[in-house]
Scaffold this active site. Structure first.
Site, PDB file in Angstrom:
ATOM      1  N   ASP A 188       0.831  -1.204   0.000  1.00 26.04           N
ATOM      2  CA  ASP A 188       0.000   0.000   0.000  1.00 26.04           C
ATOM      3  C   ASP A 188       0.869   1.259   0.000  1.00 26.04           C
ATOM      4  O   ASP A 188       1.974   1.248   0.550  1.00 26.04           O
ATOM      5  CB  ASP A 188      -0.890  -0.031   1.251  1.00 26.04           C
ATOM      6  CG  ASP A 188      -2.049   0.941   1.153  1.00 26.04           C
ATOM      7  OD1 ASP A 188      -2.281   1.503   0.064  1.00 26.04           O
ATOM      8  OD2 ASP A 188      -2.726   1.136   2.180  1.00 26.04           O
ATOM      9  N   ASN A 222     -10.730  -2.949  -6.203  1.00 31.59           N
ATOM     10  CA  ASN A 222      -9.960  -2.010  -7.037  1.00 31.59           C
ATOM     11  C   ASN A 222     -10.654  -1.662  -8.348  1.00 31.59           C
ATOM     12  O   ASN A 222     -10.287  -0.679  -9.004  1.00 31.59           O
ATOM     13  CB  ASN A 222      -8.543  -2.543  -7.329  1.00 31.59           C
ATOM     14  CG  ASN A 222      -7.605  -2.445  -6.141  1.00 31.59           C
ATOM     15  OD1 ASN A 222      -6.673  -3.224  -6.000  1.00 31.59           O
ATOM     16  ND2 ASN A 222      -7.846  -1.472  -5.247  1.00 31.59           N
TER      17      ASN A 222
HETATM   18  C1  FPP Z   1      -1.705   0.386  -3.345  1.00 32.93           C
HETATM   19  O1  FPP Z   1      -1.344   1.682  -3.543  1.00 32.93           O
HETATM   20  C2  FPP Z   1      -1.293  -0.472  -4.409  1.00 32.93           C
HETATM   21  C3  FPP Z   1      -2.115  -1.045  -5.339  1.00 32.93           C
HETATM   22  C4  FPP Z   1      -3.572  -0.858  -5.411  1.00 32.93           C
HETATM   23  C5  FPP Z   1      -1.618  -1.909  -6.354  1.00 32.93           C
HETATM   24  C6  FPP Z   1      -0.308  -2.586  -6.099  1.00 32.93           C
HETATM   25  C7  FPP Z   1       0.272  -2.778  -7.416  1.00 32.93           C
HETATM   26  C8  FPP Z   1       1.566  -2.724  -7.723  1.00 32.93           C
HETATM   27  C9  FPP Z   1       2.649  -2.604  -6.746  1.00 32.93           C
HETATM   28  C10 FPP Z   1       1.952  -2.779  -9.140  1.00 32.93           C
HETATM   29  C11 FPP Z   1       1.503  -3.999  -9.887  1.00 32.93           C
HETATM   30  C12 FPP Z   1       1.986  -5.267  -9.273  1.00 32.93           C
HETATM   31  C13 FPP Z   1       2.599  -6.251  -9.922  1.00 32.93           C
HETATM   32  C14 FPP Z   1       2.839  -7.566  -9.233  1.00 32.93           C
HETATM   33  C15 FPP Z   1       3.057  -6.113 -11.310  1.00 32.93           C
HETATM   34  P1  FPP Z   1      -2.469   2.808  -3.564  1.00 32.93           P
HETATM   35  O2  FPP Z   1      -2.656   3.239  -4.959  1.00 32.93           O
HETATM   36  O3  FPP Z   1      -3.699   2.293  -2.885  1.00 32.93           O
HETATM   37  O4  FPP Z   1      -1.778   3.898  -2.702  1.00 32.93           O
HETATM   38  P2  FPP Z   1      -2.474   5.024  -1.828  1.00 32.93           P
HETATM   39  O5  FPP Z   1      -3.241   4.314  -0.740  1.00 32.93           O
HETATM   40  O6  FPP Z   1      -1.321   5.807  -1.312  1.00 32.93           O
HETATM   41  O7  FPP Z   1      -3.358   5.809  -2.756  1.00 32.93           O
END
Ligand code: FPP
Length: 241
Positions: A29, A77
């Site tokens: 996250d 998501n």
């Molecule tokens: C959370 O950050 C992360 C995600 C929703 C996606 C995680 C995905 C990746 C690390 C990239 C793709 C993965 C692979 C295995 C290729 P957020 O966007 O919720 O962050 P925030 O809470 O700060 O807005």
């Protein structure tokens, strides 16, 4: 309780895993906040998040972890803006295209938990090619959670268990997406949020939980080592005394 050290696959060969954690899962996250803090588009945060994934998968092989499960896309998501969903799909495709040879060469077995078949056809095709190519590998299992929600997983597992006969904790567990993986030992969440967000709720029943304020793109193998050291220091009683 003493856990037995587990063999490592890939080029790392056999090695004592002193921490004893066989299966580690991570809620990655903070990509968005990492980008916002730098006045960058959220997509850049996700790109840097993929780099953190790559660093960690490489490092995990040398840390004696049998299985690493990463929460990449949840059933919730889909509520994100379309362009962000497209960015995440694009990153996933590029990740598979660029890293698959390395996985294959290092004995990594790719696994998906969640209903990835709801993804666009080209992504599903790539995923299935990658699963087939790494299926025979016996090193670290890298499980990527895609279109994954724990409540959905438990409901699907319970329905399958019911179709076969009795519903018991054992029969449900045998139908979970993680059924062929070691029990979850350690669950990590980055970015300072203290919740499980529908991730591995069943599997986390006896897992150690470790939370850090570090935002996912800043997560380094040293942070995983810190979490493993914390795990090694815990006495797990599994409900006993
Ligand atoms: C959370 O950050 C992360 C995600 C929703 C996606 C995680 C995905 C990746 C690390 C990239 C793709 C993965 C692979 C295995 C290729 P957020 O966007 O919720 O962050 P925030 O809470 O700060 O807005």
């Amino acid at each position: 309780m003493t856990r037995t050290a587990s063999p490592l696959g890939g080029d790392a060969g056999l090695r004592e895993a002193g921490h004893g954690a066989r299966h580690v899962a991570i809620i990655m996250d903070g990509n968005g906040r990492w980008a916002t803090k730098r006045f960058l588009p959220r997509a850049v945060g996700h790109q840097r998040g993929v780099e953190a994934v790559r660093r960690l998968v490489r490092a995990a092989r040398g840390m004696g972890i049998e299985a690493l499960t990463l929460y990449a896309f949840s059933t919730e998501n889909w509520r994100r803006p379309e362009d962000e969903i497209a960015d995440l799909m694009g990153l996933l495709k590029r990740f598979i295209l660029s890293d698959l040879d390395e996985f294959a060469a290092n004995g990594i077995r790719l696994k998906i938990i969640g209903d990835y078949k709801a993804f666009p056809a080209d992504v599903v095709e790539l995923i299935e090619g990658a699963l087939a190519r790494t299926a025979g590998n016996s090193g670290t299992t890298l499980a990527v959670a895609l279109n994954y929600g724990s409540q959905d997983e438990i409901a699907r597992a319970a329905a399958r268990a019911a179709a076969k006969g009795a519903i018991t904790p054992e029969t449900i567990e045998a139908e979970l997406d993680t059924a062929d993986m070691p029990p979850l030992d350690l669950l990590i969440r980055t970015s300072g949020e203290i919740r499980l967000s529908n991730f591995l709720l069943w599997q986390a029943a006896y897992a150690e939980l470790w939370f850090t304020d570090v935002l996912w793109p800043d997560f380094e193998p040293a942070h995983l080592e810190q979490a493993l050291a914390h795990f090694a220091g815990r006495e797990r009683r599994f409900g006993g005394r």
